[in-house]
Design an enzyme around this catalytic site. Structure first.
Site, short mmCIF file in Angstrom:
data_model
loop_
_atom_site.label_atom_id
_atom_site.label_comp_id
_atom_site.label_asym_id
_atom_site.label_seq_id
_atom_site.Cartn_x
_atom_site.Cartn_y
_atom_site.Cartn_z
N GLU A 123 0.78 -1.26 0.03
CA GLU A 123 -0.11 0.03 -0.10
C GLU A 123 0.89 1.21 -0.05
O GLU A 123 2.20 1.06 0.25
CB GLU A 123 -0.90 -0.14 1.34
CG GLU A 123 -2.04 -1.10 1.09
CD GLU A 123 -2.92 -1.11 2.50
OE1 GLU A 123 -3.46 -0.12 2.56
OE2 GLU A 123 -2.97 -2.23 2.96
N HIS A 181 -8.73 9.45 3.22
CA HIS A 181 -8.13 8.32 2.43
C HIS A 181 -8.50 8.77 1.03
O HIS A 181 -9.44 9.56 0.48
CB HIS A 181 -9.06 7.11 2.57
CG HIS A 181 -8.31 5.99 1.87
ND1 HIS A 181 -8.62 5.67 0.75
CD2 HIS A 181 -7.87 4.81 2.43
CE1 HIS A 181 -7.99 4.46 0.39
NE2 HIS A 181 -7.47 4.01 1.80
N ARG A 195 -0.55 8.79 1.93
CA ARG A 195 -1.86 9.19 1.58
C ARG A 195 -1.98 10.66 1.56
O ARG A 195 -2.62 11.08 0.85
CB ARG A 195 -2.62 8.50 2.82
CG ARG A 195 -3.23 7.28 2.61
CD ARG A 195 -3.95 6.76 3.33
NE ARG A 195 -4.24 5.53 3.26
CZ ARG A 195 -4.50 4.53 3.89
NH1 ARG A 195 -5.04 4.97 5.19
NH2 ARG A 195 -4.65 3.27 3.63
N HIS A 215 -10.86 9.46 6.99
CA HIS A 215 -10.85 8.02 7.32
C HIS A 215 -10.22 7.81 8.50
O HIS A 215 -10.61 6.76 9.29
CB HIS A 215 -9.87 7.76 6.28
CG HIS A 215 -9.45 6.19 6.21
ND1 HIS A 215 -10.39 5.36 5.97
CD2 HIS A 215 -8.32 5.65 6.28
CE1 HIS A 215 -10.06 3.90 5.91
NE2 HIS A 215 -8.62 4.17 6.13
N ARG A 247 -0.51 8.78 9.19
CA ARG A 247 -0.26 7.05 9.48
C ARG A 247 -0.19 6.39 8.24
O ARG A 247 -0.80 6.54 7.19
CB ARG A 247 -1.62 6.47 9.83
CG ARG A 247 -1.76 5.26 10.04
CD ARG A 247 -3.22 4.76 10.64
NE ARG A 247 -4.21 5.03 9.70
CZ ARG A 247 -4.78 4.00 9.02
NH1 ARG A 247 -4.29 2.64 9.41
NH2 ARG A 247 -5.61 4.09 8.19
P1 FAD Z 1 -13.51 0.37 16.14
O1 FAD Z 1 -13.31 -0.75 15.54
O2 FAD Z 1 -14.05 1.60 15.64
O3 FAD Z 1 -14.33 -0.10 17.63
C1 FAD Z 1 -14.86 0.92 18.15
C2 FAD Z 1 -15.90 0.31 19.15
O4 FAD Z 1 -16.42 1.28 20.23
C3 FAD Z 1 -17.14 -0.11 18.50
O5 FAD Z 1 -17.94 -1.23 18.72
C4 FAD Z 1 -18.02 1.12 18.94
O6 FAD Z 1 -19.38 0.93 18.90
C5 FAD Z 1 -17.75 1.36 20.32
N1 FAD Z 1 -18.17 2.56 20.85
C6 FAD Z 1 -17.93 3.82 20.34
N2 FAD Z 1 -18.60 4.70 21.15
C7 FAD Z 1 -18.98 4.22 22.15
C8 FAD Z 1 -19.67 4.56 23.30
N3 FAD Z 1 -19.92 6.04 23.70
N4 FAD Z 1 -20.22 3.62 24.19
C9 FAD Z 1 -20.23 2.36 23.82
N5 FAD Z 1 -19.33 1.75 22.89
C10 FAD Z 1 -18.92 2.91 22.19
N6 FAD Z 1 -6.72 -0.07 9.57
C11 FAD Z 1 -5.78 -1.03 8.93
O7 FAD Z 1 -4.93 -1.11 9.85
N7 FAD Z 1 -6.02 -1.65 7.72
C12 FAD Z 1 -6.88 -1.57 7.10
O8 FAD Z 1 -6.90 -2.08 5.97
C13 FAD Z 1 -7.90 -0.50 7.33
N8 FAD Z 1 -8.96 -0.39 6.43
C14 FAD Z 1 -10.02 0.46 6.87
C15 FAD Z 1 -11.18 0.44 6.13
C16 FAD Z 1 -12.10 1.29 6.37
C17 FAD Z 1 -13.43 1.54 5.64
C18 FAD Z 1 -11.91 2.16 7.61
C19 FAD Z 1 -13.19 2.93 8.13
C20 FAD Z 1 -10.76 1.92 8.40
C21 FAD Z 1 -9.74 1.25 8.15
N9 FAD Z 1 -8.75 1.20 8.83
C22 FAD Z 1 -7.89 0.23 8.72
C23 FAD Z 1 -8.63 1.79 10.29
C24 FAD Z 1 -9.23 0.65 11.27
O9 FAD Z 1 -10.06 0.00 10.73
C25 FAD Z 1 -9.26 1.33 12.65
O10 FAD Z 1 -8.45 2.38 12.94
C26 FAD Z 1 -9.57 0.36 13.76
O11 FAD Z 1 -10.18 -0.89 13.26
C27 FAD Z 1 -9.94 0.94 15.00
O12 FAD Z 1 -10.18 -0.20 15.88
P2 FAD Z 1 -10.81 0.19 17.28
O13 FAD Z 1 -11.04 -1.05 18.07
O14 FAD Z 1 -10.07 1.44 17.75
O15 FAD Z 1 -12.14 1.12 16.96
C1 SIN Z 2 -7.11 0.46 2.65
O1 SIN Z 2 -7.35 -0.59 2.69
O2 SIN Z 2 -6.78 1.38 1.82
C2 SIN Z 2 -7.10 1.10 4.10
C3 SIN Z 2 -6.14 0.71 4.86
C4 SIN Z 2 -5.92 1.67 5.95
O3 SIN Z 2 -6.64 2.45 6.22
O4 SIN Z 2 -4.95 1.27 6.83
#
Ligand code: FAD
Ligand code: SIN
Length: 532
Positions: free
Chosen positions: A113, A241, A288, A349, A384
């Site tokens: 990537e 993104h 990015r 993103h 990032r």
């Molecule tokens: P999340 O997975 O967002 O989980 C947050 C949780 O907190 C959820 O369950 C939500 O309901 C809960 N929550 C929030 N507020 C409250 C509240 N007030 N009370 C109770 N619960 C609450 N990163 C990579 O490294 N590789 C990738 O390929 C990649 N692709 C991506 C593609 C997309 C479309 C997106 C949006 C992001 C991508 N990212 C990627 C970034 C990565 O997915 C996120 O940064 C990561 O998953 C965040 O994980 P997390 O556990 O911190 O939060």
């Molecule tokens: C992507 O698949 O382009 C998202 C990867 C990332 O946000 O780290």
């Protein structure tokens, strides 16, 4: 309801679930999550998870790529910790049952990537997050020491403030005793008292009108920690993104994974001409921030709403095999990516900053840890590197468990904490006011605090936000507590912090680009290729 737990986990994405599974070895864990447990940004992650797996890749190369992408604002020690601990964390994921794609010779099929000098991204087709979330959640549900409260919205952290003790951001011993949680089913506010609490609430993409983030990404954890007087940092670094699917009627915007560019897809302008050579020698695979600004510039020049990603020249069968999600999604709106270019546009993103934590995931509030997108470990610096965030969540949730479990038996509950004091009595009759405030907020942030910023634009944003803030605080105080009001209030707080930190940064760095502080090799928003 009043509840006592050893480990309170707020959020059920990769950060919360991976922490919970490990913490459950040391005591009772309660996960609260505001919607269905699987609903998270994690579930939508496409590209994959970056880690050094085979030579010729090396820790040194991954570290260097992370530092270059981060415009040298990263914490080098944290970068080294994350990257050298990555293989062990990936091994654990695989042992739990996560399947990463392999090639015909049985080796992991590594993708590339933007900003990566090697192929190093482990993935499950273009649905890596779905696979990780599915396995982690299954394991958590099987675990007797883990309780999952779905449809429970955390409103605020509990600190000594709730005992009537005044604290401020410089107070040395602010302590977290758990959280007040709104049970969406019975509208009651539960008091969950915990020895330790992990904030794992993810990002805040919904502060902008166009985002890849799911609706749950409303910056709740960041706003809660700010209200509890914890320290936040680097909020100005919002990652856009470069390629989300241009399909204006749909929210969130569907991501077109960067791995598709790593596979050979090429960015083209509205007339079908390549343009990235004008901006960076790494072309469509530059980091990015650079690609998003280049697109922003092209759109400003052309006056169009989108440009294209061209995958037509790639082998059809392989394209469909590796990117079934992207293929199916585009086909569902009438675009066959094997024959037609994909209309794309940048979308908010990822938030690089957030709750300041140390190398053990400890926030500046005692007994409160943070991990995942809501946390700021120092890994990402000013931008990032792709696919480093799933990794960061695993590494720092693991470290937070080590730290918390060593102390758990010494921590006492605070029995004196009162139940929630509901101030508001008015049933909100005009939900539409909240919806309008949200739209206004997203308009302000999109128009004035986007990819390219200026002092004037930031000032306009804060002036307009002040009015929204006043109105929303009034509404919050007089209304019966409902999730939507809390979310908008939290988003406004996050927006305020983004703007304030952006105003304080008197330079262009990484994702924070201001025309008032042009970079040495850039003129305004037009870039030089240093080799031209
Ligand atoms: P999340 O997975 O967002 O989980 C947050 C949780 O907190 C959820 O369950 C939500 O309901 C809960 N929550 C929030 N507020 C409250 C509240 N007030 N009370 C109770 N619960 C609450 N990163 C990579 O490294 N590789 C990738 O390929 C990649 N692709 C991506 C593609 C997309 C479309 C997106 C949006 C992001 C991508 N990212 C990627 C970034 C990565 O997915 C996120 O940064 C990561 O998953 C965040 O994980 P997390 O556990 O911190 O939060
Ligand atoms: C992507 O698949 O382009 C998202 C990867 C990332 O946000 O780290």
């Amino acid at each position: 309801m009043r509840k006592y737990v050893d480990f309170l986990v707020i959020g059920s994405g990769i950060a919360g679930l991976s922490y919970a599974l490990k913490a459950a070895k040391f005591g009772k864990v309660c996960i609260v999550t505001k919607g269905k447990a699987e609903e998270s940004a994690t579930k939508y992650a496409q590209g994959g998870i970056a880690a050094v797996t085979y030579t010729p890749d090396s820790y040194e190369k991954h570290i260097k790529d992370t530092l270059i992408a981060g415009d040298d604002l990263n914490d080098e020690n944290i970068v080294k910790i994350t990257i050298t601990e990555a293989p062990e964390r990936i091994k654990e994921l695989i042992e739990l049952g996560v399947e990463f794609d392999k090639n015909e010779s049985g080796k992991y099929d590594l993708a590339k990537e933007g900003g990566h000098s090697e192929f190093r991204v482990l993935h499950h087709k273009d649905q890596t997050g779905l696979e990780i979330e599915r396995i982690l959640l299954t394991r958590a549900r099987e675990n007797e020491n883990i309780e999952i409260l779905e449809n429970h919205f955390t409103v605020d952290l509990i600190t000594q403030h709730h005992l009537g003790v005044e604290v401020n951001r410089r107070s040395p011993y602010i302590t977290c005793y758990g959280a007040y949680v709104l049970n969406n089913e019975n509208r009651q506010i539960d008091t969950i008292l915990a020895k330790t609490t992990l904030m794992a609430t993810g990002g805040a993409g919904n502060v902008y009108a166009t985002t890849t983030n799911p609706a749950i990404a409303t910056g709740d954890g960041i706003a809660m920690v700010h209200r509890a007087k914890g320290i936040l940092e680097k909020m100005e670094f919002i990652q856009f993104h470069p390629t989300s699917l241009y399909h204006p009627s749909e929210k969130p915007s569907f991501l077109i994974t960067e791995a598709l560019r790593g596979f050979g897809a090429v960015l083209k302008d509205i007339h079908g001409n390549e343009f990235m050579h004008k901006y960076d020698t790494r072309l469509s695979l530059a980091p990015r921030d650079i690609v998003a600004r280049a697109i922003d510039n092209e759109l400003k020049i052309s006056g169009e709403d989108h440009l294209y990603l061209d995958a037509r020249h790639l082998p059809k069968d392989e394209l469909i095999h590796h990117f079934p999600g992207v293929y199916a999604k585009c086909l569902s709106i009438g675009i066959d990516i094997t024959h037609e270019m994909i209309p794309v546009v940048p979308a908010a993103h990822y938030i690089c900053g957030g709750i300041k934590v140390n190398e053990w995931g400890e926030s500046t509030i005692q007994n409160l840890y943070a991990s995942g997108e809501c946390a700021s470990t120092g890994l990402h610096g000013a931008n990032r590197l792709a696919s480093n965030s799933l990794l960061e969540s695993l590494v720092f949730s693991h470290r937070a468990v080590i730290h918390a479990s060593e102390r758990i038996n010494e921590i006492e509950y605070c029995h004196e904490i009162p139940d929630w004091n509901a101030e508001g009595t008015v049933m909100n009759e005009e939900m539409v006011l909240i919806t309008q405030s949200l739209k206004e907020l997203q308009g302000i942030m999109t128009n004035y605090v986007g990819i390219v910023r200026s002092n004037l634009r930031l000032q306009r944003a804060s002036d307009r936000l002040d009015i929204l803030n006043r109105e929303t605080e009034l509404l919050y105080k007089r209304s019966i507590l409902i999730e939507k009001i809390c979310e908008v209030r939290n988003l406004i707080k996050v927006a305020d912090l983004i703007i304030r930190m952006a105003k304080e940064r008197k330079e262009s760095r990484g994702l924070h680009f201001s025309i008032d502080y042009p970079k040495a090799n850039e003129i305004g928003t037009i870039y030089f290729n240093p080799e031209d």
